[in-house]
Design a protein around this motif. Structure first.
Motif, PDB file in Angstrom:
ATOM      1  N   THR A   1      55.182 -22.923  -2.864  1.00 52.09           N
ATOM      2  CA  THR A   1      54.604 -22.923  -1.445  1.00 52.09           C
ATOM      3  C   THR A   1      53.042 -21.937  -1.635  1.00 52.09           C
ATOM      4  N   VAL A   2      52.150 -22.702  -1.234  1.00 49.12           N
ATOM      5  CA  VAL A   2      50.957 -22.081  -1.171  1.00 49.12           C
ATOM      6  C   VAL A   2      50.402 -21.969   0.271  1.00 49.12           C
ATOM      7  N   GLN A   3      50.148 -20.794   0.452  1.00 53.21           N
ATOM      8  CA  GLN A   3      49.663 -20.088   1.714  1.00 53.21           C
ATOM      9  C   GLN A   3      48.268 -20.608   1.989  1.00 53.21           C
ATOM     10  N   ILE A   4      47.900 -21.095   3.069  1.00 53.53           N
ATOM     11  CA  ILE A   4      46.530 -21.260   3.341  1.00 53.53           C
ATOM     12  C   ILE A   4      46.041 -20.205   4.426  1.00 53.53           C
ATOM     13  N   THR A   5      45.016 -19.699   4.177  1.00 48.48           N
ATOM     14  CA  THR A   5      44.278 -18.522   4.830  1.00 48.48           C
ATOM     15  C   THR A   5      43.111 -19.093   5.830  1.00 48.48           C
ATOM     16  N   ASP A   6      43.052 -18.604   7.118  1.00 47.27           N
ATOM     17  CA  ASP A   6      42.272 -19.136   7.945  1.00 47.27           C
ATOM     18  C   ASP A   6      40.768 -18.816   7.562  1.00 47.27           C
ATOM     19  N   LYS A   7      39.964 -19.715   8.020  1.00 50.82           N
ATOM     20  CA  LYS A   7      38.320 -19.649   7.804  1.00 50.82           C
ATOM     21  C   LYS A   7      37.849 -19.710   9.001  1.00 50.82           C
ATOM     22  N   ASN A   8      36.720 -18.897   9.317  1.00 51.43           N
ATOM     23  CA  ASN A   8      36.239 -18.708  10.692  1.00 51.43           C
ATOM     24  C   ASN A   8      35.267 -20.131  10.607  1.00 51.43           C
ATOM     25  N   ASP A   9      35.625 -21.256  10.940  1.00 49.97           N
ATOM     26  CA  ASP A   9      34.886 -22.538  10.855  1.00 49.97           C
ATOM     27  C   ASP A   9      34.863 -23.214  12.256  1.00 49.97           C
ATOM     28  N   ASN A  10      35.284 -22.626  13.146  1.00 53.65           N
ATOM     29  CA  ASN A  10      35.013 -23.045  14.650  1.00 53.65           C
ATOM     30  C   ASN A  10      34.122 -22.278  15.392  1.00 53.65           C
TER      31      ASN A  10
ATOM     32  N   ALA B   1      29.248 -16.013  24.003  1.00 56.27           N
ATOM     33  CA  ALA B   1      30.539 -15.859  23.385  1.00 56.27           C
ATOM     34  C   ALA B   1      30.477 -15.678  21.995  1.00 56.27           C
ATOM     35  N   THR B   2      30.805 -14.471  21.470  1.00 55.98           N
ATOM     36  CA  THR B   2      31.141 -14.405  20.021  1.00 55.98           C
ATOM     37  C   THR B   2      32.431 -13.975  19.361  1.00 55.98           C
ATOM     38  N   ASP B   3      32.697 -14.510  18.545  1.00 57.45           N
ATOM     39  CA  ASP B   3      34.131 -14.513  17.785  1.00 57.45           C
ATOM     40  C   ASP B   3      34.011 -13.418  16.853  1.00 57.45           C
ATOM     41  N   ASN B   4      35.071 -12.978  16.443  1.00 57.24           N
ATOM     42  CA  ASN B   4      35.121 -11.679  15.511  1.00 57.24           C
ATOM     43  C   ASN B   4      35.540 -11.979  13.946  1.00 57.24           C
ATOM     44  N   GLY B   5      35.222 -13.426  13.633  1.00 60.83           N
ATOM     45  CA  GLY B   5      35.208 -13.591  12.176  1.00 60.83           C
ATOM     46  C   GLY B   5      34.062 -13.022  11.381  1.00 60.83           C
ATOM     47  N   SER B   6      34.033 -13.345   9.893  1.00 57.75           N
ATOM     48  CA  SER B   6      33.247 -12.712   9.282  1.00 57.75           C
ATOM     49  C   SER B   6      32.797 -13.887   8.132  1.00 57.75           C
ATOM     50  N   PRO B   7      31.254 -14.585   8.374  1.00 56.35           N
ATOM     51  CA  PRO B   7      30.562 -13.919   9.593  1.00 56.35           C
ATOM     52  C   PRO B   7      30.843 -14.459  10.980  1.00 56.35           C
ATOM     53  N   SER B   8      30.467 -13.679  11.942  1.00 54.64           N
ATOM     54  CA  SER B   8      30.652 -14.166  13.364  1.00 54.64           C
ATOM     55  C   SER B   8      29.989 -15.153  13.853  1.00 54.64           C
ATOM     56  N   LEU B   9      30.673 -16.152  14.555  1.00 55.23           N
ATOM     57  CA  LEU B   9      29.936 -17.235  15.313  1.00 55.23           C
ATOM     58  C   LEU B   9      29.847 -17.333  16.707  1.00 55.23           C
ATOM     59  N   SER B  10      28.730 -17.812  17.448  1.00 55.43           N
ATOM     60  CA  SER B  10      28.612 -17.666  18.809  1.00 55.43           C
ATOM     61  C   SER B  10      28.050 -18.832  19.310  1.00 55.43           C
ATOM     62  N   SER B  11      28.129 -18.766  20.777  1.00 55.05           N
ATOM     63  CA  SER B  11      27.650 -19.932  21.402  1.00 55.05           C
ATOM     64  C   SER B  11      26.833 -19.079  22.845  1.00 55.05           C
ATOM     65  N   GLU B  12      25.868 -19.882  23.562  1.00 51.91           N
ATOM     66  CA  GLU B  12      25.491 -19.191  24.576  1.00 51.91           C
ATOM     67  C   GLU B  12      25.068 -20.216  25.636  1.00 51.91           C
ATOM     68  N   LYS B  13      24.908 -19.883  26.889  1.00 53.37           N
ATOM     69  CA  LYS B  13      24.743 -21.020  27.878  1.00 53.37           C
ATOM     70  C   LYS B  13      23.809 -19.939  28.903  1.00 53.37           C
ATOM     71  N   ILE B  14      22.749 -20.748  29.660  1.00 56.58           N
ATOM     72  CA  ILE B  14      22.024 -20.369  30.564  1.00 56.58           C
ATOM     73  C   ILE B  14      22.578 -20.578  32.084  1.00 56.58           C
TER      74      ILE B  14
ATOM     75  N   SER C   1      43.674 -18.185  13.873  1.00 54.71           N
ATOM     76  CA  SER C   1      43.983 -16.653  13.772  1.00 54.71           C
ATOM     77  C   SER C   1      43.407 -15.714  14.773  1.00 54.71           C
ATOM     78  N   SER C   2      44.007 -14.686  15.361  1.00 59.01           N
ATOM     79  CA  SER C   2      43.500 -13.979  15.933  1.00 59.01           C
ATOM     80  C   SER C   2      42.098 -13.025  15.378  1.00 59.01           C
ATOM     81  N   ALA C   3      42.292 -13.137  13.969  1.00 61.60           N
ATOM     82  CA  ALA C   3      41.119 -12.407  13.095  1.00 61.60           C
ATOM     83  C   ALA C   3      39.642 -13.217  13.364  1.00 61.60           C
ATOM     84  N   ASN C   4      39.831 -14.453  13.710  1.00 56.40           N
ATOM     85  CA  ASN C   4      38.759 -15.445  13.930  1.00 56.40           C
ATOM     86  C   ASN C   4      38.627 -15.747  15.241  1.00 56.40           C
TER      87      ASN C   4
END
Length: 204
Positions: free
Chosen positions: A66-75, A159-172, A108-111
């Motif tokens: 069994t290989v555990q897959i770790t989450d990547k901040n890709d969203n 809105a900014t997530d807590n991943g590393s590196p973090s990702l964000s979106s914005e709206k006027i 994951s909550s980490a991302n």
């Protein structure tokens, strides 16, 4: 006897697996990633690998790992709230004039934990007049609105997530100020100091 290795589809070892996410060195048995696009934490947090060992004498054995897959901040966070809001003039500064709503598809909550902020320095927007709760995304005015002085506020929410590196979106966002009837009509007064009279038969 020399041993060689291959990946197979299941514990029977009947079918070689060549198009999965992993590959194996037939001589050393070292398993590495072949196609990372097939590994998606949001779909499955682990993967089962079946390894078949074959000896020169014709004997074989299959073992699964069994290989555990770790989450990547890709969203990237997606802002789902609208672009407008409203607030009545003279409303208390605790009144929420806009509520940021956003979601992050990372598994994951980490991302996928989001924080909210305002963008702008007040030179071309109204960010200086509003405040935002970093946790809830609720936007309030620093001072009560006055329709007669300002009819709307425009600012950018982020809105900014807590991943590393973090990702964000914005709206006027533009928030309109609604007018409130603050002033009762005054009692009519006669501003002509002379006596009030009119000659009979006067025309309009």
């Amino acid at each position: 006897n020399g041993v060689t290795y291959r990946l197979v589809t299941d514990s029977t070892g009947n079918t070689a697996l060549t198009n999965g996410p992993f590959q194996i060195d037939s001589s050393t048995g070292v398993v590495t990633v072949r196609d990372g696009s097939l590994l998606d934490y949001e779909t499955a947090t682990s993967a089962t690998v079946y390894v078949e060992a074959s000896s020169a004498d014709g004997s074989t054995a299959v073992q699964n790992f069994t290989v555990q897959i770790t989450d990547k901040n890709d969203n990237i966070p997606v802002l789902t709230s609208g672009t407008t809001g409203s607030v009545a003039e003279n409303a208390a500064t605790t009144t929420v004039l806009y509520d940021v709503n956003a979601a992050d598809a990372d598994g994951s909550s980490a991302n996928n934990t989001l924080t909210y902020s305002l963008k702008g320095d007040g030179s071309t927007d109204d960010a200086e007049f509003v405040a935002i709760d970093a946790t809830t995304g609720e936007v309030t005015l620093k001072a009560s609105a006055n329709y007669e002085a300002k009819t709307n506020y425009t600012f950018t929410v982020v809105a900014t997530d807590n991943g590393s590196p973090s990702l964000s979106s914005e709206k006027i966002v533009t928030v309109s100020v609604t007018d409130v009837d603050e002033f009762d009509v005054s009692t009519p007064v006669d501003t002509n100091g002379s006596s009030n009279s009119v000659q009979e038969g006067s025309t309009a």
